[in-house]
Design a protein around this motif. Structure first.
Motif, PDB file in Angstrom:
ATOM      1  N   THR A  58       3.821  -0.079  12.035  1.00 32.76           N
ATOM      2  CA  THR A  58       4.208   1.313  11.835  1.00 32.76           C
ATOM      3  C   THR A  58       2.977   2.215  11.851  1.00 32.76           C
ATOM      4  O   THR A  58       3.052   3.354  12.284  1.00 32.76           O
ATOM      5  N   SER A  59       1.839   1.698  11.426  1.00 37.80           N
ATOM      6  CA  SER A  59       0.615   2.499  11.443  1.00 37.80           C
ATOM      7  C   SER A  59       0.191   2.826  12.876  1.00 37.80           C
ATOM      8  O   SER A  59      -0.276   3.933  13.158  1.00 37.80           O
ATOM      9  N   VAL A  60       0.363   1.864  13.791  1.00 37.06           N
ATOM     10  CA  VAL A  60       0.025   2.106  15.195  1.00 37.06           C
ATOM     11  C   VAL A  60       0.926   3.201  15.781  1.00 37.06           C
ATOM     12  O   VAL A  60       0.479   4.040  16.554  1.00 37.06           O
ATOM     13  N   PHE A  61       2.179   3.206  15.374  1.00 36.96           N
ATOM     14  CA  PHE A  61       3.106   4.225  15.888  1.00 36.96           C
ATOM     15  C   PHE A  61       2.831   5.596  15.275  1.00 36.96           C
ATOM     16  O   PHE A  61       3.395   6.590  15.701  1.00 36.96           O
ATOM     17  N   GLY A  62       2.012   5.639  14.263  1.00 35.08           N
ATOM     18  CA  GLY A  62       1.655   6.911  13.634  1.00 35.08           C
ATOM     19  C   GLY A  62       2.518   7.198  12.425  1.00 35.08           C
ATOM     20  O   GLY A  62       3.723   6.923  12.412  1.00 35.08           O
ATOM     21  N   GLY A  63       1.899   7.752  11.409  1.00 32.03           N
ATOM     22  CA  GLY A  63       2.643   8.112  10.201  1.00 32.03           C
ATOM     23  C   GLY A  63       2.831   6.936   9.278  1.00 32.03           C
ATOM     24  O   GLY A  63       2.904   5.797   9.714  1.00 32.03           O
ATOM     25  N   ALA A  64       2.902   7.211   7.997  1.00 28.22           N
ATOM     26  CA  ALA A  64       3.071   6.148   7.022  1.00 28.22           C
ATOM     27  C   ALA A  64       4.548   5.821   6.873  1.00 28.22           C
ATOM     28  O   ALA A  64       5.397   6.700   6.957  1.00 28.22           O
ATOM     29  N   ALA A  65       4.848   4.562   6.650  1.00 28.91           N
ATOM     30  CA  ALA A  65       6.226   4.143   6.453  1.00 28.91           C
ATOM     31  C   ALA A  65       6.515   4.068   4.966  1.00 28.91           C
ATOM     32  O   ALA A  65       5.693   3.601   4.193  1.00 28.91           O
ATOM     33  N   SER A  66       7.690   4.561   4.579  1.00 30.76           N
ATOM     34  CA  SER A  66       8.065   4.467   3.170  1.00 30.76           C
ATOM     35  C   SER A  66       9.557   4.177   3.059  1.00 30.76           C
ATOM     36  O   SER A  66      10.307   4.389   4.001  1.00 30.76           O
ATOM     37  N   PRO A  67       9.991   3.702   1.892  1.00 40.44           N
ATOM     38  CA  PRO A  67      11.414   3.402   1.708  1.00 40.44           C
ATOM     39  C   PRO A  67      12.252   4.682   1.790  1.00 40.44           C
ATOM     40  O   PRO A  67      11.706   5.774   1.609  1.00 40.44           O
ATOM     41  N   PRO A  68      13.549   4.568   2.058  1.00 39.05           N
ATOM     42  CA  PRO A  68      14.395   5.765   2.164  1.00 39.05           C
ATOM     43  C   PRO A  68      14.330   6.594   0.880  1.00 39.05           C
ATOM     44  O   PRO A  68      14.400   6.035  -0.213  1.00 39.05           O
ATOM     45  N   LYS A  69      14.196   7.902   1.026  1.00 41.86           N
ATOM     46  CA  LYS A  69      14.055   8.795  -0.140  1.00 41.86           C
ATOM     47  C   LYS A  69      15.357   8.899  -0.912  1.00 41.86           C
ATOM     48  O   LYS A  69      16.427   9.065  -0.327  1.00 41.86           O
ATOM     49  N   GLY A  70      15.237   8.783  -2.223  1.00 40.35           N
ATOM     50  CA  GLY A  70      16.391   9.015  -3.086  1.00 40.35           C
ATOM     51  C   GLY A  70      17.477   7.963  -3.013  1.00 40.35           C
ATOM     52  O   GLY A  70      18.569   8.171  -3.509  1.00 40.35           O
ATOM     53  N   GLY A  71      17.188   6.842  -2.379  1.00 37.51           N
ATOM     54  CA  GLY A  71      18.208   5.806  -2.259  1.00 37.51           C
ATOM     55  C   GLY A  71      18.006   4.698  -3.275  1.00 37.51           C
ATOM     56  O   GLY A  71      17.360   4.891  -4.303  1.00 37.51           O
ATOM     57  N   ASN A  72      18.549   3.561  -2.969  1.00 38.31           N
ATOM     58  CA  ASN A  72      18.407   2.382  -3.806  1.00 38.31           C
ATOM     59  C   ASN A  72      16.925   2.012  -3.905  1.00 38.31           C
ATOM     60  O   ASN A  72      16.280   1.785  -2.889  1.00 38.31           O
ATOM     61  N   PRO A  73      16.367   1.950  -5.125  1.00 42.27           N
ATOM     62  CA  PRO A  73      14.936   1.626  -5.236  1.00 42.27           C
ATOM     63  C   PRO A  73      14.605   0.228  -4.734  1.00 42.27           C
ATOM     64  O   PRO A  73      13.455  -0.056  -4.423  1.00 42.27           O
ATOM     65  N   ASP A  74      15.615  -0.627  -4.628  1.00 36.63           N
ATOM     66  CA  ASP A  74      15.371  -1.972  -4.130  1.00 36.63           C
ATOM     67  C   ASP A  74      15.735  -2.125  -2.651  1.00 36.63           C
ATOM     68  O   ASP A  74      15.872  -3.248  -2.153  1.00 36.63           O
TER      69      ASP A  74
END
Lengths: 383, 129
Positions: A58-74
């Protein structure tokens, strides 16, 4: 420095644009469909979404990857601007208790719902959003589903991305991480030994109890992968069993649409290269590369191998500048990516080096698919 | 430096128990921090530690328990599906603990983490002067 610049330009010039006919039903949708890629398995063959490999991609594609916002923390999903990575554990049909009752491991196809996996990957490729289940690795239960919107680049990661022929057909590119038994053992000791309850015996028992299913259902998938990254113990130190220095091989299938294998010096030749010498000084045990054609599961492949590790920045840039077809956008892009994530495991050896290269290759495959896709869509609109 | 340390201190305890203290960044004076907290806080750093470690501790208990179970199940039949499934659970929990550990080491500032999801919250406001 002048020599280095020359080398980069030659590597750009020597990458011929392969344009094979590669039609996909997914391209006929009204919204722009996703390209799908797969990787298996995570470094220690369970759990995903958080693996170093995915973060490098994901770093090569640009931008940081993170879990879906406001969803299931797991949630096991990772989302960046262009890319969504889902974890195939979410398609478990049996939860942790169910598997234990039936005496079935997560590696067993009977614990997974391939029909749903196929339907949902297909839907994403057609530009439709999906309601994907969530397998909760903390509780071992199946949580209520989360909505996944079709991204530009869709990555499925897990134990069985290439197990089901229907799912396999949908993939534009696939990668298999093949960790040898010796290295797997060393890594698991490093990971688990300090945990309360674990011992050398429990780590050994866990590996050997899962091995029959691993050999039956996971390992055979590597024959379908476009790239296999093999991680083996070093051959530079005789009888090394520390597992710190690694020999990593990148096995690249020939003739894969939109993918030109990386090569060293002369495409198709067999080459052994020790970059350490008069121009480059390396510390013990040094670095050794080799490259050449080979046959892997009846397929013609090209193999680039790196044994040893990088100890200094100039070693990395020196090696990068001598490889061709690496699909970088500018001189030193691999080195830059490796430095950016110097804290990730494998950043000083072939695992990080080849994983980054595979990331660049996937970016290229995606761009070539896009380039071909756009005119097709335009002409469809005119008609 | 001292005031900086107290910032993350207090916000950490705020995150741990949202109802107990309320924090407001003052825009008067020299940008110093005013804490309108109820009573003195005896040991906030301990609190932070406790909150951060809560889940891994649960998982660790689960891990030791599942290792014990696997060893028991496999005494009867080493090659059974039940034995493999039991060790598979051990692997799954071990992997999850490792992931949580990595995630935790990446999480730098609990306030930053909180504000990423709730930029509108009082304690996430940023004043220019």
């Amino acid at each position: 420095m002048a020599a280095a610049v020359k080398l980069t330009s030659s590597s750009v010039a020597s990458s011929p644009t392969m344009q094979p006919l590669y039609l996909r039903t997914g391209f006929h949708g009204s919204s722009l469909p996703s390209s799908s890629f797969s990787a298996t398995p995570a470094s220690t063959d369970s759990g995903c979404g958080k693996s170093t490999f995915m973060r490098r991609l994901t770093s090569v594609f640009g931008g940081a990857a993170s879990p879906p916002k406001g969803g299931n923390p797991d949630s096991n999903t990772l989302i960046s601007d262009t890319t969504t990575v889902i974890c195939l554990d979410d398609y478990h049909s049996l939860d942790r208790t169910g598997r234990k009752q039936k005496g079935v491991t997560a590696l067993d196809p009977r614990a997974n719902n391939f029909d749903l996996m196929y339907e949902q990957v297909k839907a994403i490729k057609e530009g439709k959003s999906i309601e994907k289940p969530i397998y909760n690795h903390v509780t071992g239960l199946l949580d209520p589903p989360e909505t996944i919107q079709p991204p530009k680049i869709f990555v499925i990661e897990g134990l069985h991305p290439m197990f089901d022929a229907r799912v396999r057909e949908l993939l534009d590119f696939s990668i298999y991480l093949d960790i040898s038994d010796e290295v797997k053992f060393a890594w698991k000791i490093q990971r688990d030994m300090a945990e309360r309850g674990h011992s050398l015996e429990s780590i050994k028992a866990s590996i050997s109890a899962r091995k029959p299913d691993f050999d039956a259902y996971i390992d055979p998938q590597k024959q379908h992968a476009d790239v296999v990254i093999q991680v083996l113990p070093t051959e530079l130190i005789p009888d090394d069993n520390e597992g710190k220095i690694l020999r990593v091989r990148m096995i690249m299938k020939d003739g894969v649409p939109n993918f030109n294998p990386v090569y060293l010096f002369d495409e198709g030749s067999t080459i052994s290269w020790i970059p350490c010498g008069r121009k480059l000084t390396c510390s013990y045990p040094g670095i050794k590369f080799s490259y050449g054609p080979d046959v892997y599961y009846d397929n013609e492949v090209s193999v680039v191998e790196m044994d040893g590790q990088f100890d200094r920045l100039d070693e990395l840039i020196y090696v990068e500048s001598h490889l061709s077809n690496i699909s970088t956008r500018f001189y030193g892009e691999i080195t830059q990516q490796m430095l950016k994530h110097a804290d990730f495991p494998g950043s000083n050896n072939g695992t990080g080096f080849f994983q980054t290269m595979v990331g660049l290759k996937i970016r290229e495959v995606y761009e070539k698919l896009r380039a071909k896709d756009s005119p097709a869509l335009a002409s469809a609109a005119r008609a | 430096m001292a005031s900086l340390a107290s910032v993350s201190f207090q916000t950490a305890s705020f995150l741990a128990s949202p109802a107990s203290a309320s924090l407001r960044r003052s825009n008067s004076g020299s940008g110093a921090l005013q804490v309108s907290s109820v009573g003195p806080r005896p040991c906030p750093s301990l609190r932070l530690r406790f909150v951060a470690m809560a889940t891994p501790t649960d998982m660790n208990d689960k891990l030791s328990q599942s290792i014990k179970e696997a060893e028991e199940v496999c005494v009867a039949d080493n090659g059974s599906g039940e034995c493999a499934a039991a060790w598979d659970e051990v692997e799954e929990i071990s992997a999850e603990i490792a992931h949580k550990r990595v995630k935790q080491s990446e999480t730098k500032d609990p306030l930053e983490e909180f504000c990423k999801d709730a930029p509108e919250a009082d304690e996430c406001r940023v004043y220019e002067d």
